[in-house]
Design an enzyme around this catalytic site. Sequence first.
Site, PDB file in Angstrom:
ATOM      1  N   LYS D  48       0.802  15.420 -11.911  1.00 38.91           N
ATOM      2  CA  LYS D  48      -0.045  14.415 -11.258  1.00 38.91           C
ATOM      3  C   LYS D  48      -0.471  13.341 -12.249  1.00 38.91           C
ATOM      4  O   LYS D  48      -0.714  13.615 -13.424  1.00 38.91           O
ATOM      5  CB  LYS D  48      -1.269  15.153 -10.708  1.00 38.91           C
ATOM      6  CG  LYS D  48      -2.410  14.299 -10.258  1.00 38.91           C
ATOM      7  CD  LYS D  48      -2.566  14.330  -8.749  1.00 38.91           C
ATOM      8  CE  LYS D  48      -3.312  13.124  -8.212  1.00 38.91           C
ATOM      9  NZ  LYS D  48      -2.461  12.196  -7.483  1.00 38.91           N
ATOM     10  N   ALA D  73      -3.595   8.163   0.457  1.00 46.88           N
ATOM     11  CA  ALA D  73      -4.418   7.261  -0.353  1.00 46.88           C
ATOM     12  C   ALA D  73      -5.373   8.141  -1.144  1.00 46.88           C
ATOM     13  O   ALA D  73      -6.578   8.097  -0.958  1.00 46.88           O
ATOM     14  CB  ALA D  73      -5.164   6.280   0.531  1.00 46.88           C
ATOM     15  N   GLY D  75      -5.774   8.001  -4.270  1.00 48.65           N
ATOM     16  CA  GLY D  75      -6.485   7.160  -5.227  1.00 48.65           C
ATOM     17  C   GLY D  75      -6.406   7.705  -6.640  1.00 48.65           C
ATOM     18  O   GLY D  75      -7.288   7.487  -7.457  1.00 48.65           O
ATOM     19  N   LEU D  76      -5.316   8.412  -6.900  1.00 44.75           N
ATOM     20  CA  LEU D  76      -5.024   8.859  -8.263  1.00 44.75           C
ATOM     21  C   LEU D  76      -6.153   9.684  -8.877  1.00 44.75           C
ATOM     22  O   LEU D  76      -6.425   9.629 -10.078  1.00 44.75           O
ATOM     23  CB  LEU D  76      -4.681   7.649  -9.149  1.00 44.75           C
ATOM     24  CG  LEU D  76      -3.486   6.835  -8.632  1.00 44.75           C
ATOM     25  CD1 LEU D  76      -3.383   5.509  -9.348  1.00 44.75           C
ATOM     26  CD2 LEU D  76      -2.190   7.621  -8.772  1.00 44.75           C
ATOM     27  N   ASN D 102       3.046  11.903 -15.710  1.00 43.75           N
ATOM     28  CA  ASN D 102       2.912  10.603 -15.057  1.00 43.75           C
ATOM     29  C   ASN D 102       1.597   9.960 -15.503  1.00 43.75           C
ATOM     30  O   ASN D 102       0.575  10.640 -15.563  1.00 43.75           O
ATOM     31  CB  ASN D 102       2.922  10.890 -13.541  1.00 43.75           C
ATOM     32  CG  ASN D 102       2.935   9.660 -12.655  1.00 43.75           C
ATOM     33  OD1 ASN D 102       1.886   9.115 -12.357  1.00 43.75           O
ATOM     34  ND2 ASN D 102       4.113   9.250 -12.221  1.00 43.75           N
ATOM     35  N   CYS D 132       0.437   0.930  -9.559  1.00 47.51           N
ATOM     36  CA  CYS D 132      -1.009   0.714  -9.569  1.00 47.51           C
ATOM     37  C   CYS D 132      -1.312  -0.779  -9.536  1.00 47.51           C
ATOM     38  O   CYS D 132      -0.630  -1.568 -10.170  1.00 47.51           O
ATOM     39  CB  CYS D 132      -1.608   1.275 -10.839  1.00 47.51           C
ATOM     40  SG  CYS D 132      -1.087   2.931 -11.170  1.00 47.51           S
ATOM     41  N   ILE D 192      12.067   6.111  -5.680  1.00 45.47           N
ATOM     42  CA  ILE D 192      11.018   5.119  -5.500  1.00 45.47           C
ATOM     43  C   ILE D 192       9.650   5.779  -5.349  1.00 45.47           C
ATOM     44  O   ILE D 192       9.573   6.954  -5.004  1.00 45.47           O
ATOM     45  CB  ILE D 192      11.274   4.244  -4.230  1.00 45.47           C
ATOM     46  CG1 ILE D 192      11.346   5.089  -2.960  1.00 45.47           C
ATOM     47  CG2 ILE D 192      12.520   3.441  -4.393  1.00 45.47           C
ATOM     48  CD1 ILE D 192      11.458   4.299  -1.663  1.00 45.47           C
ATOM     49  N   GLY D 266       8.860  15.247  -3.271  1.00 45.78           N
ATOM     50  CA  GLY D 266       7.441  15.002  -3.059  1.00 45.78           C
ATOM     51  C   GLY D 266       6.935  15.658  -1.794  1.00 45.78           C
ATOM     52  O   GLY D 266       6.632  16.846  -1.759  1.00 45.78           O
ATOM     53  N   THR D 267       6.890  14.872  -0.745  1.00 50.44           N
ATOM     54  CA  THR D 267       6.277  15.303   0.507  1.00 50.44           C
ATOM     55  C   THR D 267       6.850  16.615   1.038  1.00 50.44           C
ATOM     56  O   THR D 267       6.116  17.437   1.592  1.00 50.44           O
ATOM     57  CB  THR D 267       6.443  14.175   1.543  1.00 50.44           C
ATOM     58  OG1 THR D 267       5.973  12.955   0.935  1.00 50.44           O
ATOM     59  CG2 THR D 267       5.617  14.438   2.778  1.00 50.44           C
TER      60      THR D 267
HETATM   61  C1  LIG Z   1      -0.099  13.004  -1.822  1.00 50.88           C
HETATM   62  C2  LIG Z   1       0.745  12.189  -2.749  1.00 50.88           C
HETATM   63  C3  LIG Z   1       0.275  11.848  -4.018  1.00 50.88           C
HETATM   64  C4  LIG Z   1       1.054  11.106  -4.905  1.00 50.88           C
HETATM   65  N1  LIG Z   1       0.590  10.815  -6.156  1.00 50.88           N
HETATM   66  C5  LIG Z   1       1.395  10.174  -7.059  1.00 50.88           C
HETATM   67  C6  LIG Z   1       0.998   9.990  -8.412  1.00 50.88           C
HETATM   68  O1  LIG Z   1      -0.066  10.443  -8.812  1.00 50.88           O
HETATM   69  N2  LIG Z   1       1.819   9.298  -9.242  1.00 50.88           N
HETATM   70  C7  LIG Z   1       3.028   8.811  -8.818  1.00 50.88           C
HETATM   71  O2  LIG Z   1       3.749   8.207  -9.595  1.00 50.88           O
HETATM   72  N3  LIG Z   1       3.454   9.014  -7.552  1.00 50.88           N
HETATM   73  C8  LIG Z   1       2.655   9.675  -6.655  1.00 50.88           C
HETATM   74  N4  LIG Z   1       3.108   9.900  -5.378  1.00 50.88           N
HETATM   75  C9  LIG Z   1       4.431   9.420  -4.980  1.00 50.88           C
HETATM   76  C10 LIG Z   1       5.490  10.526  -5.087  1.00 50.88           C
HETATM   77  O3  LIG Z   1       5.617  10.984  -6.401  1.00 50.88           O
HETATM   78  C11 LIG Z   1       6.845  10.034  -4.582  1.00 50.88           C
HETATM   79  O4  LIG Z   1       7.273   8.959  -5.388  1.00 50.88           O
HETATM   80  C12 LIG Z   1       6.806   9.552  -3.136  1.00 50.88           C
HETATM   81  O5  LIG Z   1       5.946  10.360  -2.364  1.00 50.88           O
HETATM   82  C13 LIG Z   1       8.181   9.529  -2.481  1.00 50.88           C
HETATM   83  O6  LIG Z   1       8.778  10.795  -2.452  1.00 50.88           O
HETATM   84  P1  LIG Z   1       8.711  11.804  -1.170  1.00 50.88           P
HETATM   85  O7  LIG Z   1       9.143  11.030   0.010  1.00 50.88           O
HETATM   86  O8  LIG Z   1       9.607  12.935  -1.541  1.00 50.88           O
HETATM   87  O9  LIG Z   1       7.269  12.218  -1.068  1.00 50.88           O
HETATM   88  C14 LIG Z   1       2.323  10.654  -4.485  1.00 50.88           C
HETATM   89  C15 LIG Z   1       2.790  10.989  -3.216  1.00 50.88           C
HETATM   90  C16 LIG Z   1       2.029  11.744  -2.348  1.00 50.88           C
HETATM   91  C17 LIG Z   1       2.581  12.079  -0.985  1.00 50.88           C
END
Ligand SMILES: Cc1cc2nc3c(=O)[nH]c(=O)nc-3n(C[C@H](O)[C@H](O)[C@H](O)COP(=O)(O)O)c2cc1C
Lengths: 275, 275, 305, 305
Positions: D48, D73, D75-76, D102, D132, D192, D266-267
């Site tokens: 994260k 959202a 918010g990191l 990250n 960001c 992406i 990710g998801t």
């Molecule tokens: C709940 C959530 C939190 C995320 N937090 C970050 C993050 O902290 N840093 C980052 O670079 N990407 C973050 N992402 C983006 C994912 O790493 C990924 O790039 C994006 O969700 C697309 O992949 P997916 O369709 O497999 O989820 C987040 C995505 C989700 C769904």
Amino acid sequence: MDTGRLEQTALVLTNVRLSPVAVLLELRLPEMAAAARPGQFVMLANRRSYLRRPLAICGVNHDRRSLSVAMEAKGAGTRDLMELAHGDRITVLGPLGRGWRFSDFDAVIAVGGGTGVYALPTLLEAAQAARQNTICVLGFRERSRLVLEDRFRAAADTLLLVSELGGLDVTGNVLDGLRALDPRLLQRHAPERTLVACCGPAPMMRAVADWAAQQGFACQVSLEERMACGFGVCRTCACRVRTDDGWTYERVCHEGPVFDAADVIWEEDGDACEA
Amino acid sequence: MDTGRLEQTALVLTNVRLSPVAVLLELRLPEMAAAARPGQFVMLANRRSYLRRPLAICGVNHDRRSLSVAMEAKGAGTRDLMELAHGDRITVLGPLGRGWRFSDFDAVIAVGGGTGVYALPTLLEAAQAARQNTICVLGFRERSRLVLEDRFRAAADTLLLVSELGGLDVTGNVLDGLRALDPRLLQRHAPERTLVACCGPAPMMRAVADWAAQQGFACQVSLEERMACGFGVCRTCACRVRTDDGWTYERVCHEGPVFDAADVIWEEDGDACEA
Amino acid sequence: MLAKPDLTTAVAGLTLPNPIIPASGCAGYGREFARHFELRLLGGLAAKALSLEPRRGNPPPRVAEAASGMLNAVGLQNPGWDLWVRDELPWMLEQGVTLIQNIVGHQVDDYVELARRLDTTAVDVIEINLSCPNVADGMSFGAEPAGVETVTAAVRAVTSKPLWVKLTPQTASIAATAAAAARAGADAVSLINTIPAMVIDVESRRPVLRNNTGGLSGPAIRPVALRMVNEVYRSVAIPIVGIGGIETVEDVVAFLLAGASAVQIGTAALIHPTRPVDLVSDLADWCRDHGVARVSDLIGALELW
Amino acid sequence: MLAKPDLTTAVAGLTLPNPIIPASGCAGYGREFARHFELRLLGGLAAKALSLEPRRGNPPPRVAEAASGMLNAVGLQNPGWDLWVRDELPWMLEQGVTLIQNIVGHQVDDYVELARRLDTTAVDVIEINLSCPNVADGMSFGAEPAGVETVTAAVRAVTSKPLWVKLTPQTASIAATAAAAARAGADAVSLINTIPAMVIDVESRRPVLRNNTGGLSGPAIRPVALRMVNEVYRSVAIPIVGIGGIETVEDVVAFLLAGASAVQIGTAALIHPTRPVDLVSDLADWCRDHGVARVSDLIGALELW
Ligand SMILES: Cc1cc2nc3c(=O)[nH]c(=O)nc-3n(C[C@H](O)[C@H](O)[C@H](O)COP(=O)(O)O)c2cc1C
Ligand SMILES: Cc1cc2nc3c(=O)[nH]c(=O)nc-3n(C[C@H](O)[C@H](O)[C@H](O)COP(=O)(O)OP(=O)(O)OC[C@H]3O[C@@H](n4cnc5c(N)ncnc54)[C@H](O)[C@@H]3O)c2cc1C
Ligand SMILES: Cc1cc2nc3c(=O)[nH]c(=O)nc-3n(C[C@H](O)[C@H](O)[C@H](O)COP(=O)(O)OP(=O)(O)OC[C@H]3O[C@@H](n4cnc5c(N)ncnc54)[C@H](O)[C@@H]3O)c2cc1C
Ligand SMILES: Cc1cc2nc3c(=O)[nH]c(=O)nc-3n(C[C@H](O)[C@H](O)[C@H](O)COP(=O)(O)O)c2cc1C
Ligand code: FES
Ligand code: FES
């Protein structure tokens, strides 16, 4: 490492109508049924939505190696779940979250409203099995919405049913119900040995927590928040919780859903503490 | 303005297995059944895919106000459709496209292979009803894949079954079948009064078209192409068709799916005429 | 019984009977729909892209399935100006529907020449599609504000007709490209066009589309479109025509709330041919059920947190 | 019986045991997954986002449902450097998994300072998240090549660790931003990130997310991600980590064919918690079934039309 896999495939055993608006699904899930603790929940996949849906574990049947969840139709997800029938299969994550901490108390006053009542039967049953005194106050909009009366009656030493529109024991809200309880009932144990366990709409939980504080009772509330994962990785299910030096966002799915009411910063208070 | 709505909700009446790999669905669709012409198709929604799936109208039952489609599992869409059961409902667009133009002929030689055979029963039945001479040559990979034999036998004056792996009338491909037909059968009518109607894999249709041309017969082929809409608006279902001054892309769903073979520019020829 | 809600909406002075318009490329020139409903019941018709010369389009396959959507690579197949004027325009003008003609070009001059010619016709609106690759640099005209501004200003100079500029989502800032369109004299922006995408058949190791890439449309892109509509609404003073994955009346209302003055229905109409006209009556019902007297009251009524 | 396929893959000199990596933000710091499978079975772990100071993140709701996907959202939200070093890093390093950390910042200096500190740790890879918003102009650092180049070059100057630059799809040309990252010395690009999006509750007339907008992820964005991976693969000589809507082994293979040297999940891992580790064995099976001896043979093996 946990032995059971978090994700399991459940066979739907029964779909029973509890009221004109609610159904109870019994799911064959041997490992989850064995592991489930009162106040925990599950995340159910369905055919209409991309994300799973969180639902309280409403009952466990060890003989049938099943657990049950109950729900009312809210949107597409719950509507689809309510259509499941015997023989259907869905995948489920669970058991999830931290449930009620009730073992250190002599009495448990379970207070529920709306769909929040489904988080309470397993608590009352466990408290009863542990020979704790069990009191239960449940609020329903109208008499026809009353659900699971037999189970609540069996598990609660005292059961008080409240309805906004009348027709049950007390007409009003659950707070009116709590106030209508025989004061002697509430004084049988030292106040700090009494737990108020509340699940329902946020304003109700807040009011019940205030009442509990006035009585000197401990109070736990089971919160709801939109969830993506349900098992702690995504941090979407944030709720404000007091810390020594201010507040922080905790995870409803992981540190909760059951929180000590004293730690919770409610939405209205929360606005004041926004950065 | 058309009277019937293009999109209709169909009740699934029956799901019958035709072979180890194929099923026939009978759908209650009164307006479509009444309007359908041989060689037309329908687009079926399903629960797994976003786009509908095109399928030939394989049969019409006016008494039951139904039409039927037959299919083999290819991907998620057909697999889902094959699971439909009596009582299910799906939405359907149809009847779509321009079917076989067979009325000006004395004899119809229907040639099919693979899932292409499903576009032929309605043609043979209509030709027979119009007292045309009906000949039918069908190719299957193996004997167990043979489908709808009774209907083909009833509608064709002459039926020849071909199999790649043997066990039917002729072993080989449909061209071997055509060559095995009694020449006198083919010469009963003036060649230009004989229509070869072919549906199957593109290389097969191309070879059959060449054979028909050699015999001096007219030839129509029913093409397949990926489709988004099926009713002519999106222009995704392009196939190359000769024009006076070169070629153009026509719509398989609208100008077709049945084209005069002489107009079709096959993929291999096509590469040569790319811009 | 509540009064019939007022569905009319104005897009930069042009009043439409309702905000529902079939999107360009998903309605042909209206003929196929006209077999099933009267086009004049619609808010307008965004006709298939028109180029100066005829375009055959791309070889098939031109469509690929995607999660909650589809990819298309039709390649802007169209008969070109001459045949369009002869075969399509007269018929479209007879239908009594507000006619929005979408145009495409390989270079600025193509757009200008088309607009100049359209200016002499009875077409109601010129919609310029800036997703086309620019012969000069291969990127789409809509990718950067400068490209948008150049094409829009050049077209603006030759026509007094309402000018809608259709933007591509493949840009660093949709607010910046929309602002460029506004600066250059556009009457409205239509957004969004499809998002460039690819689907691969892992067995053949090839893209499904013969063109390799295609544009993603349908519900998959709806939240992106909605965000872009609201982003532009909040930052640029120009009417917006919202497009992207609209399927239901709730989707229509969401786009209006976000700031769209009208909406276009693309992919949903390919799957449900009468959806555009059905949405007109659904919208009337929705307004009645929600006590909304005028659809225009919904425009931009979103309350941000 | 076929030999066990070789799943290893190299990303700019760093060899991973297999190409499957949980994506940043969808795996926390690995603890929750570690309760269910051993992290060292994975190709790596993208932890994260980390910022210098603790971040509480956005108020809820932080998630909204979308067609074939979701918006987030968060918010990191993260504990900030000090607590991360104390509470998370030592545990993560014990897991025996390639650790990709990250990082996020509000200005270039934030990234630089974080990278400088990380350079002294045993973290394997620094992944910089350029989605960001930049405090200076409000646009994301990743929206324009110049922003990408500035941040990447500044971080490159202070670390010799493998540097992956995670790009946002909200840009005019992903090839241009990837090229900027390459020029500035990135070892790989991760693409992406989510696509900015909005979902509206029409009854309350409010966005579902308290933050109004959020990032769209999941299968809905997969064809966009796949196109971007291939676009970069064809135009920029830099290893690619493919991300976006990957759910199945076929999706993994499609991203490899398109040009990704590794992929992030990710998801899908939010909905199927063991999916990342399941995909490792699915990929071995897929290779065996398809006679592929080395996963690395799949990388970029797409045949364009
Ligand atoms: C709940 C959530 C939190 C995320 N937090 C970050 C993050 O902290 N840093 C980052 O670079 N990407 C973050 N992402 C983006 C994912 O790493 C990924 O790039 C994006 O969700 C697309 O992949 P997916 O369709 O497999 O989820 C987040 C995505 C989700 C769904
Ligand atoms: C820990 C927990 C336990 C719950 N137990 C029960 C129960 O036992 N019985 C019951 O009927 N309901 C329960 N709920 C509420 C239930 O999860 C929602 O009613 C349900 O998710 C709504 O989904 P939908 O698709 O029908 O509605 P939609 O409104 O279409 O859902 C859209 C999105 O919002 C989320 N959402 C909507 N309402 C809620 C809510 N109140 N809480 C959390 N997420 C929500 C959905 O999960 C989904 O992601 C519980 C919620 C939580 C968090
Ligand atoms: C006019 C017409 C009539 C047809 N009649 C029949 C029939 O009677 N019986 C039968 O079994 N099949 C028939 N087909 C083929 C059938 O449409 C495809 O097998 C089916 O669409 C595959 O869908 P899927 O989801 O199972 O496969 P997938 O491969 O997952 O489909 C992916 C996408 O490709 C399209 N597609 C894949 N194969 C074909 C194909 N051969 N033709 C057109 N689109 C395709 C699908 O529609 C979908 O959009 C016909 C096709 C056309 C065009
Ligand atoms: C098959 C197809 C063809 C299209 N052709 C055009 C076109 O000619 N001109 C144009 O501006 N947009 C074209 N589009 C884009 C649509 O008008 C619309 O902007 C996009 O599909 C998003 O809306 P939707 O999700 O409702 O389909 C086309 C879209 C599809 C699906
Ligand atoms: S729902 Fe993912 S952390 Fe709680
Ligand atoms: S499938 Fe749309 S025109 Fe043929």
